[in-house]
Scaffold this motif. Sequence first.
Motif, PDB file in Angstrom:
ATOM      1  N   GLN A 184       1.858 -24.759  10.121  1.00  0.00           N
ATOM      2  CA  GLN A 184       2.620 -24.088   9.073  1.00  0.00           C
ATOM      3  C   GLN A 184       1.750 -23.042   8.367  1.00  0.00           C
ATOM      4  N   ALA A 185       0.521 -23.428   8.025  1.00  0.00           N
ATOM      5  CA  ALA A 185      -0.389 -22.498   7.350  1.00  0.00           C
ATOM      6  C   ALA A 185      -0.742 -21.326   8.270  1.00  0.00           C
ATOM      7  N   LEU A 186      -0.949 -21.622   9.539  1.00  0.00           N
ATOM      8  CA  LEU A 186      -1.252 -20.569  10.510  1.00  0.00           C
ATOM      9  C   LEU A 186      -0.114 -19.560  10.575  1.00  0.00           C
ATOM     10  N   PHE A 187       1.109 -20.066  10.678  1.00  0.00           N
ATOM     11  CA  PHE A 187       2.271 -19.186  10.756  1.00  0.00           C
ATOM     12  C   PHE A 187       2.390 -18.330   9.506  1.00  0.00           C
ATOM     13  N   MET A 188       2.276 -18.951   8.338  1.00  0.00           N
ATOM     14  CA  MET A 188       2.433 -18.214   7.094  1.00  0.00           C
ATOM     15  C   MET A 188       1.338 -17.159   6.919  1.00  0.00           C
ATOM     16  N   ASP A 189       0.103 -17.506   7.289  1.00  0.00           N
ATOM     17  CA  ASP A 189      -0.997 -16.541   7.163  1.00  0.00           C
ATOM     18  C   ASP A 189      -0.793 -15.350   8.092  1.00  0.00           C
ATOM     19  N   ARG A 190      -0.421 -15.619   9.332  1.00  0.00           N
ATOM     20  CA  ARG A 190      -0.245 -14.522  10.295  1.00  0.00           C
ATOM     21  C   ARG A 190       0.963 -13.660   9.921  1.00  0.00           C
ATOM     22  N   ARG A 191       2.010 -14.293   9.435  1.00  0.00           N
ATOM     23  CA  ARG A 191       3.181 -13.521   9.007  1.00  0.00           C
ATOM     24  C   ARG A 191       2.822 -12.618   7.826  1.00  0.00           C
ATOM     25  N   ALA A 192       2.062 -13.156   6.881  1.00  0.00           N
ATOM     26  CA  ALA A 192       1.639 -12.354   5.734  1.00  0.00           C
ATOM     27  C   ALA A 192       0.801 -11.159   6.189  1.00  0.00           C
ATOM     28  N   GLU A 193      -0.042 -11.361   7.187  1.00  0.00           N
ATOM     29  CA  GLU A 193      -0.850 -10.259   7.721  1.00  0.00           C
ATOM     30  C   GLU A 193       0.037  -9.181   8.326  1.00  0.00           C
ATOM     31  N   MET A 194       1.089  -9.591   9.027  1.00  0.00           N
ATOM     32  CA  MET A 194       1.992  -8.613   9.643  1.00  0.00           C
ATOM     33  C   MET A 194       2.773  -7.838   8.586  1.00  0.00           C
ATOM     34  N   ILE A 195       3.197  -8.529   7.530  1.00  0.00           N
ATOM     35  CA  ILE A 195       3.897  -7.846   6.443  1.00  0.00           C
ATOM     36  C   ILE A 195       2.977  -6.847   5.766  1.00  0.00           C
ATOM     37  N   GLU A 196       1.732  -7.252   5.538  1.00  0.00           N
ATOM     38  CA  GLU A 196       0.764  -6.369   4.890  1.00  0.00           C
ATOM     39  C   GLU A 196       0.467  -5.152   5.763  1.00  0.00           C
ATOM     40  N   ARG A 215      11.804 -10.911  15.352  1.00  0.00           N
ATOM     41  CA  ARG A 215      10.763 -11.269  16.320  1.00  0.00           C
ATOM     42  C   ARG A 215      10.166 -12.647  16.029  1.00  0.00           C
ATOM     43  N   LEU A 216      10.161 -13.052  14.772  1.00  0.00           N
ATOM     44  CA  LEU A 216       9.547 -14.319  14.393  1.00  0.00           C
ATOM     45  C   LEU A 216      10.477 -15.521  14.546  1.00  0.00           C
ATOM     46  N   GLN A 217      11.749 -15.281  14.786  1.00  0.00           N
ATOM     47  CA  GLN A 217      12.692 -16.402  14.878  1.00  0.00           C
ATOM     48  C   GLN A 217      12.332 -17.426  15.962  1.00  0.00           C
ATOM     49  N   PRO A 218      11.974 -17.020  17.188  1.00  0.00           N
ATOM     50  CA  PRO A 218      11.591 -18.025  18.184  1.00  0.00           C
ATOM     51  C   PRO A 218      10.386 -18.849  17.739  1.00  0.00           C
ATOM     52  N   LEU A 219       9.462 -18.224  17.027  1.00  0.00           N
ATOM     53  CA  LEU A 219       8.273 -18.924  16.557  1.00  0.00           C
ATOM     54  C   LEU A 219       8.630 -19.919  15.462  1.00  0.00           C
ATOM     55  N   GLN A 220       9.588 -19.540  14.631  1.00  0.00           N
ATOM     56  CA  GLN A 220      10.040 -20.478  13.604  1.00  0.00           C
ATOM     57  C   GLN A 220      10.685 -21.699  14.246  1.00  0.00           C
ATOM     58  N   GLY A 221      11.360 -21.493  15.378  1.00  0.00           N
ATOM     59  CA  GLY A 221      11.935 -22.622  16.103  1.00  0.00           C
ATOM     60  C   GLY A 221      10.856 -23.566  16.608  1.00  0.00           C
ATOM     61  N   LEU A 222       9.759 -23.012  17.149  1.00  0.00           N
ATOM     62  CA  LEU A 222       8.639 -23.841  17.600  1.00  0.00           C
ATOM     63  C   LEU A 222       8.028 -24.604  16.433  1.00  0.00           C
ATOM     64  N   LEU A 223       7.885 -23.921  15.319  1.00  0.00           N
ATOM     65  CA  LEU A 223       7.301 -24.543  14.135  1.00  0.00           C
ATOM     66  C   LEU A 223       8.191 -25.685  13.631  1.00  0.00           C
ATOM     67  N   GLU A 224       9.492 -25.465  13.631  1.00  0.00           N
ATOM     68  CA  GLU A 224      10.420 -26.516  13.199  1.00  0.00           C
ATOM     69  C   GLU A 224      10.356 -27.725  14.119  1.00  0.00           C
ATOM     70  N   ALA A 225      10.157 -27.479  15.422  1.00  0.00           N
ATOM     71  CA  ALA A 225      10.024 -28.591  16.364  1.00  0.00           C
ATOM     72  C   ALA A 225       8.774 -29.403  16.062  1.00  0.00           C
ATOM     73  N   LEU A 226       7.672 -28.715  15.766  1.00  0.00           N
ATOM     74  CA  LEU A 226       6.436 -29.401  15.403  1.00  0.00           C
ATOM     75  C   LEU A 226       6.620 -30.218  14.126  1.00  0.00           C
ATOM     76  N   ASN A 227       7.218 -29.614  13.114  1.00  0.00           N
ATOM     77  CA  ASN A 227       7.407 -30.303  11.846  1.00  0.00           C
ATOM     78  C   ASN A 227       8.382 -31.469  11.973  1.00  0.00           C
ATOM     79  N   SER A 228       9.430 -31.273  12.793  1.00  0.00           N
ATOM     80  CA  SER A 228      10.431 -32.317  12.968  1.00  0.00           C
ATOM     81  C   SER A 228       9.827 -33.547  13.618  1.00  0.00           C
ATOM     82  N   GLU A 229       9.022 -33.353  14.666  1.00  0.00           N
ATOM     83  CA  GLU A 229       8.420 -34.510  15.317  1.00  0.00           C
ATOM     84  C   GLU A 229       7.428 -35.203  14.391  1.00  0.00           C
ATOM     85  N   HIS A 230       6.716 -34.414  13.610  1.00  0.00           N
ATOM     86  CA  HIS A 230       5.741 -35.002  12.678  1.00  0.00           C
ATOM     87  C   HIS A 230       6.462 -35.879  11.655  1.00  0.00           C
TER      88      HIS A 230
END
Length: 257
Positions: free
Chosen positions: A72-84, A238-253
Motif C-alpha cells: 500500500q505504501a509503495l503504491f501511494m508513494d509511486r503514485r504521488a511521484e507520478m502526480i508530482e 492506467r492505475l486501475q489494474p494496479l489498484q485491483g492487484l493491491l486490493e487482492a493483496l489487502n483482501s487476502e491479508h
Amino acid sequence: MPKAAAHVSSNPSRLVHTLSGLGVAATAAPRKGFADKLAELIDLSGAIALSESLRGLKRIKAVETEAQGDAQALFMDRRAEMIEAISASFTLDPDAMSSSPAGFILPSPNADTFSDDAAGYAPYQRFYALHQSEMDHRVISLRGLLRKQLAARSEALAQLAVLDTMMETTLSDYSRRSLAALPKLLAQHFFALRRAQQAADADAGQPSNAEHWLADGGWLHLFHQDMQTLLLAELALRLQPLQGLLEALNSEHEDTP
C-alpha cells in the motif's frame, strides 16, 4: 501554472467525463458484458496464446522471496511521484527544467501557437506524448513490483500475478493505441479555445498577445489547466489494474488469521 491535485480518483468514468467536459468525447459505446467487450479486443492469435497460458495457470505456485515491503505504501508513494511529475512540468520557467521530475516543462508560446494549426499544436502534442511515455514506464515498473508481492504471498495470488501478466501482454497494443488518441482529441479543444480568442480579437479590432493568453482566464491558461486535468484522468485509468492487484493483496491479508 496550475498545480495537480494530490488525489487521483479511481472512478472508471473519470477519463470519459473529462473528455466530455472538454467537448471532445466520442459517441458512447453500446453497453456490453465484460466477456463480450474483451472478446472484441483480442484477435485469434491472441486468444489462442491466452487460452494456452490459462491451461497452465493451476501449475503456478507461490515463489519464496525475501520479505517484501508494504504494498500500500509503495503504491501511494509511486503514485504521488507520478502526480508530482505531471504537476511540476506545468511551468514556463526555464530554470525549473533541471529540477522537473519529468525532465521537461511546458512549451513556450510563439507566433505559430496562434496562427498555424499543425505547427501551433505540435509542441503540446509532443509534451503530452512525453508524459504518456513517462507514465507508461512508471506504471509498468510499479505493476511488476506488485506482481512480485502477489507471487510471494500465496498460490492463488501467484496465479493472479501470472494472469495479470497475460492480460497486460494481450491488451497492451490496444491500450497504447487507444491512449495515443488522447492528444489528438485534445487538439480539438486547443483549436476551439484558440478560435474563440481569434474571434474576440476580431471583435476588439486588435490582436492579443502571449501575456494575455497566459493570464488567469486566458485561452492558453485554460488549455494548460485542461491538459493537466486530462493527464491526471489518464493516470487514474492506467492505475486501475494496479489498484485491483493491491486490493487482492489487502483482501487476502484481511481474510488470513
